[in-house]
Design a protein around this motif. Structure first.
Motif, PDB file in Angstrom:
ATOM      1  N   ALA A  21      58.810  -5.780  52.613  1.00 19.65           N
ATOM      2  CA  ALA A  21      58.071  -5.725  51.349  1.00 19.65           C
ATOM      3  C   ALA A  21      57.186  -4.480  51.285  1.00 19.65           C
ATOM      4  N   ALA A  22      56.592  -4.107  52.417  1.00 20.44           N
ATOM      5  CA  ALA A  22      55.760  -2.899  52.452  1.00 20.44           C
ATOM      6  C   ALA A  22      56.601  -1.670  52.118  1.00 20.44           C
ATOM      7  N   SER A  23      57.821  -1.644  52.614  1.00 21.07           N
ATOM      8  CA  SER A  23      58.730  -0.532  52.317  1.00 21.07           C
ATOM      9  C   SER A  23      59.052  -0.494  50.829  1.00 21.07           C
ATOM     10  N   TRP A  24      59.307  -1.665  50.255  1.00 21.22           N
ATOM     11  CA  TRP A  24      59.604  -1.755  48.818  1.00 21.22           C
ATOM     12  C   TRP A  24      58.428  -1.229  48.004  1.00 21.22           C
ATOM     13  N   HIS A  25      57.217  -1.637  48.347  1.00 18.40           N
ATOM     14  CA  HIS A  25      56.041  -1.190  47.600  1.00 18.40           C
ATOM     15  C   HIS A  25      55.815   0.315  47.745  1.00 18.40           C
ATOM     16  N   ALA A  26      56.125   0.847  48.924  1.00 18.23           N
ATOM     17  CA  ALA A  26      55.870   2.271  49.175  1.00 18.23           C
ATOM     18  C   ALA A  26      56.915   3.171  48.539  1.00 18.23           C
ATOM     19  N   GLN A  27      58.112   2.656  48.317  1.00 20.23           N
ATOM     20  CA  GLN A  27      59.196   3.462  47.761  1.00 20.23           C
ATOM     21  C   GLN A  27      58.956   3.751  46.284  1.00 20.23           C
ATOM     22  N   GLN A  28      59.099   4.991  45.898  1.00 20.41           N
ATOM     23  CA  GLN A  28      58.987   5.352  44.495  1.00 20.41           C
ATOM     24  C   GLN A  28      60.318   5.128  43.782  1.00 20.41           C
ATOM     25  N   GLY A  29      60.262   4.996  42.466  1.00 20.02           N
ATOM     26  CA  GLY A  29      61.481   4.859  41.683  1.00 20.02           C
ATOM     27  C   GLY A  29      61.955   3.418  41.567  1.00 20.02           C
ATOM     28  N   ARG A  30      63.147   3.263  41.009  1.00 17.17           N
ATOM     29  CA  ARG A  30      63.710   1.915  40.826  1.00 17.17           C
ATOM     30  C   ARG A  30      64.129   1.340  42.160  1.00 17.17           C
ATOM     31  N   LYS A  31      63.859   0.063  42.356  1.00 16.71           N
ATOM     32  CA  LYS A  31      64.109  -0.567  43.651  1.00 16.71           C
ATOM     33  C   LYS A  31      64.275  -2.068  43.459  1.00 16.71           C
ATOM     34  N   TYR A  32      64.951  -2.709  44.423  1.00 15.61           N
ATOM     35  CA  TYR A  32      65.194  -4.141  44.347  1.00 15.61           C
ATOM     36  C   TYR A  32      64.912  -4.782  45.699  1.00 15.61           C
TER      37      TYR A  32
END
Length: 354
Positions: free
Chosen positions: A110-121
């Motif tokens: 989840a931390a990776s998801w929050h840190a990633q910019q742009g569209r993500k799932y």
């Protein structure tokens, strides 16, 4: 105070949710308990260096500077005093977090998801396969393609066909530039071990392994650090008092027999289990007993995964919920899945009421 109560309670078995493909896409975000998860809020166990290493490696992988895996020396090059070529594994489009349950893999995901910019799932393995079922393969690819990051939690195998489907999806989406991070209790080259031996299946597993850099995270289950070994089971009288207390507090609690819930889960697709829990703040189960049907047990595991994501306490009578996996299940091919469920049931039955 009398143990009887005049109140009526909602029942999970009266609910028949059906989630559409569009609704499934909208749910592909981290569960509420990880809504604010970050690399800074992840507290690695100082006794297991791999936890801090995994955090740092993932931080580099989703770095907005665009270096990703190869930035600053690659996955295994952080901290080097001299610049060195990144290892071949650093060029892979995916990272695979391998480790036991309760070591913080989902927090890091989840931390990776929050840190990633742009569209993500962000979704579970079963949610992505359900998306393909709802939209068709081409429709799912159309929705997901172009995403900067796709996170897959609990990549565990129940069906070789689903695994082949997911590896195909990963292959097609990496061609369009998407990165992947997946978690599991078993590394990709061991998935399916002890369950399926078909040559086609093993080829798919190898294809997936070739696309991921595996990071091993060691540690102990944080959910068990302050808990007894068995889930809390109430007497019938204590359960009635719990119902009365909940009714008096205004908390929304459901009341179902264990047998009826197990039967009902067979009529609802696992991707829709989250719909069973809408508005529920506490779950009550009466007459918990041992399960010997593996299909029923796996459905219950999938249900508890959603309950745990929503952090809904459980109050139950009968045998402790951690003891329901009978008939040798706990020693079979799904051992780690059942053990993760036991860990979560232990925490949920010990959870304080909201």
């Amino acid at each position: 105070m009398s143990a009887t109560h005049p109140h009526s309670f909602a029942s999970l078995v009266d609910r028949n949710p059906r989630i559409s493909g569009t609704e499934l896409v909208a749910t592909l975000t981290p569960p509420p308990q990880f809504a604010t998860a970050s690399f800074d809020s992840y507290v690695p166990d100082e006794n297991y260096a791999s936890q801090a290493e995994a955090r740092d490696l993932l931080r580099a992988f989703v770095s907005p500077r665009g270096g990703g895996a190869a930035a600053k020396g690659g996955f295994f090059g952080f901290g080097r005093k001299k610049a060195e070529p990144a290892p071949a594994a650093a060029t892979k489009p995916g990272v695979y977090l391998d480790g036991g349950f309760g070591v913080g893999k989902t927090h890091l995901l989840a931390a990776s998801w929050h840190a990633q910019q742009g569209r993500k799932y962000f979704g579970t393995f079963i949610e992505y396969t359900a998306l393909v079922g709802a939209l068709g393969y081409a429709g799912a690819v159309s929705v997901l393609q172009g995403a900067q990051l796709i996170c897959i939690d609990e990549f565990e195998l129940d069906d070789p066909g689903d695994t082949m489907l997911m590896t195909r999806l990963i292959g097609d989406l990496t061609k369009t530039g998407s990165k992947f991070i997946a978690t599991s209790n078993t590394p990709p080259n061991a998935l399916g071990e002890g369950r399926f031996a078909a040559a086609d299946f093993m080829r798919e597993i190898q294809a997936m392994s070739d696309r991921f850099t595996t990071i091993r995270i060691d540690g102990v289950d944080y959910r068990q650090r302050d808990l007894e070994s068995a889930a809390v089971a109430l007497t019938d009288e204590a359960y009635q008092f719990a119902l009365a207390d909940v009714a008096a507090s205004g908390v929304r609690m459901t009341d179902d027999s264990f047998d009826e819930l197990i039967a009902h889960l067979a009529t609802v697709h696992p991707s829709s289990y989250i719909g069973l829990l809408e508005g529920v703040q506490t779950i009550g189960l009466r007459g918990v007993h041992e399960l010997t049907d593996q299909s029923a047990a796996l459905r219950f595991v999938a249900f508890i995964d959603r309950v745990y994501d929503a952090q809904i306490p459980i109050r139950a009578t009968g045998i402790p919920l951690t003891e329901i996996f009978g008939g040798g299940m706990i020693d079979g091919g799904y051992r780690k899945k059942y053990q993760r469920c036991q860990s979560r049931l232990n925490a949920l039955t010990s959870h304080e009421l909201d």
